[in-house]
Design a protein around this motif. Structure first.
Motif, PDB file in Angstrom:
ATOM      1  N   GLN A  12      -3.518   9.970  12.779  1.00  0.00           N
ATOM      2  CA  GLN A  12      -3.935   8.656  12.287  1.00  0.00           C
ATOM      3  C   GLN A  12      -2.958   7.598  12.770  1.00  0.00           C
ATOM      4  O   GLN A  12      -1.758   7.826  12.846  1.00  0.00           O
ATOM      5  CB  GLN A  12      -4.006   8.685  10.764  1.00  0.00           C
ATOM      6  N   SER A  13      -3.504   6.429  13.086  1.00  0.00           N
ATOM      7  CA  SER A  13      -2.665   5.375  13.651  1.00  0.00           C
ATOM      8  C   SER A  13      -2.286   4.290  12.643  1.00  0.00           C
ATOM      9  O   SER A  13      -1.471   3.428  12.953  1.00  0.00           O
ATOM     10  CB  SER A  13      -3.372   4.733  14.842  1.00  0.00           C
ATOM     11  N   SER A  14      -2.875   4.326  11.453  1.00  0.00           N
ATOM     12  CA  SER A  14      -2.534   3.299  10.471  1.00  0.00           C
ATOM     13  C   SER A  14      -2.334   3.919   9.094  1.00  0.00           C
ATOM     14  O   SER A  14      -2.891   4.981   8.788  1.00  0.00           O
ATOM     15  CB  SER A  14      -3.638   2.246  10.381  1.00  0.00           C
ATOM     16  N   LYS A  15      -1.535   3.235   8.288  1.00  0.00           N
ATOM     17  CA  LYS A  15      -1.318   3.703   6.920  1.00  0.00           C
ATOM     18  C   LYS A  15      -2.618   3.670   6.130  1.00  0.00           C
ATOM     19  O   LYS A  15      -2.871   4.533   5.302  1.00  0.00           O
ATOM     20  CB  LYS A  15      -0.261   2.853   6.228  1.00  0.00           C
ATOM     21  N   LYS A  16      -3.449   2.669   6.404  1.00  0.00           N
ATOM     22  CA  LYS A  16      -4.720   2.550   5.687  1.00  0.00           C
ATOM     23  C   LYS A  16      -5.588   3.780   5.936  1.00  0.00           C
ATOM     24  O   LYS A  16      -6.151   4.349   5.001  1.00  0.00           O
ATOM     25  CB  LYS A  16      -5.463   1.287   6.123  1.00  0.00           C
ATOM     26  N   ALA A  17      -5.671   4.216   7.190  1.00  0.00           N
ATOM     27  CA  ALA A  17      -6.455   5.408   7.505  1.00  0.00           C
ATOM     28  C   ALA A  17      -5.877   6.637   6.817  1.00  0.00           C
ATOM     29  O   ALA A  17      -6.609   7.470   6.277  1.00  0.00           O
ATOM     30  CB  ALA A  17      -6.497   5.633   9.017  1.00  0.00           C
ATOM     31  N   ALA A  18      -4.567   6.752   6.819  1.00  0.00           N
ATOM     32  CA  ALA A  18      -3.918   7.892   6.174  1.00  0.00           C
ATOM     33  C   ALA A  18      -4.230   7.921   4.683  1.00  0.00           C
ATOM     34  O   ALA A  18      -4.506   8.977   4.122  1.00  0.00           O
ATOM     35  CB  ALA A  18      -2.415   7.837   6.413  1.00  0.00           C
ATOM     36  N   LEU A  19      -4.200   6.773   4.045  1.00  0.00           N
ATOM     37  CA  LEU A  19      -4.467   6.711   2.610  1.00  0.00           C
ATOM     38  C   LEU A  19      -5.925   7.017   2.280  1.00  0.00           C
ATOM     39  O   LEU A  19      -6.224   7.626   1.258  1.00  0.00           O
ATOM     40  CB  LEU A  19      -4.077   5.343   2.050  1.00  0.00           C
ATOM     41  N   ILE A  20      -6.836   6.624   3.158  1.00  0.00           N
ATOM     42  CA  ILE A  20      -8.252   6.900   2.932  1.00  0.00           C
ATOM     43  C   ILE A  20      -8.511   8.397   2.914  1.00  0.00           C
ATOM     44  O   ILE A  20      -9.273   8.905   2.104  1.00  0.00           O
ATOM     45  CB  ILE A  20      -9.120   6.215   4.015  1.00  0.00           C
ATOM     46  N   TYR A  21      -7.867   9.119   3.826  1.00  0.00           N
ATOM     47  CA  TYR A  21      -8.115  10.550   3.958  1.00  0.00           C
ATOM     48  C   TYR A  21      -7.132  11.414   3.181  1.00  0.00           C
ATOM     49  O   TYR A  21      -7.177  12.634   3.255  1.00  0.00           O
ATOM     50  CB  TYR A  21      -8.106  10.939   5.434  1.00  0.00           C
ATOM     51  N   GLN A  22      -6.267  10.784   2.422  1.00  0.00           N
ATOM     52  CA  GLN A  22      -5.290  11.540   1.640  1.00  0.00           C
ATOM     53  C   GLN A  22      -5.936  11.997   0.333  1.00  0.00           C
ATOM     54  O   GLN A  22      -6.421  11.193  -0.441  1.00  0.00           O
ATOM     55  CB  GLN A  22      -4.090  10.653   1.346  1.00  0.00           C
ATOM     56  N   MET A  49       5.271   9.366   4.941  1.00  0.00           N
ATOM     57  CA  MET A  49       3.952   8.886   5.317  1.00  0.00           C
ATOM     58  C   MET A  49       3.767   8.990   6.824  1.00  0.00           C
ATOM     59  O   MET A  49       2.738   9.456   7.276  1.00  0.00           O
ATOM     60  CB  MET A  49       3.775   7.442   4.842  1.00  0.00           C
ATOM     61  N   LYS A  50       4.780   8.582   7.582  1.00  0.00           N
ATOM     62  CA  LYS A  50       4.650   8.583   9.036  1.00  0.00           C
ATOM     63  C   LYS A  50       4.427  10.006   9.560  1.00  0.00           C
ATOM     64  O   LYS A  50       3.614  10.222  10.456  1.00  0.00           O
ATOM     65  CB  LYS A  50       5.885   7.957   9.677  1.00  0.00           C
TER      66      LYS A  50
END
Length: 59
Positions: free
Chosen positions: A10-20, A1-2
């Motif tokens: 992206q600086s947060s896991k939440k942002a990464a998950l939104i755009y995944q 994930m990192k």
């Protein structure tokens, strides 16, 4: 994930998950690539060319 977060900026896991996003075709490509890699590594180990530790170090 990192690693994905860094590549996408992206600086947060939440942002990464939104755009995944993932498609069935992409999942097939990933599965095929993983299968090829495992088969190649198993072949090297079977031939005595690489130990398990060496395989991990090269990855």
């Amino acid at each position: 994930m990192k690693d994905a977060m860094v590549r996408a900026g992206q600086s947060s896991k939440k942002a990464a998950l939104i755009y995944q996003h993932s498609t069935l075709e992409r999942q097939k490509e990933v599965a095929a690539a993983l299968d090829a890699r495992v088969r190649a590594e198993r072949h090297d180990v079977a031939d005595g060319e690489a130990s398990g530790a060496e395989v991990v170090r090269r990855a």
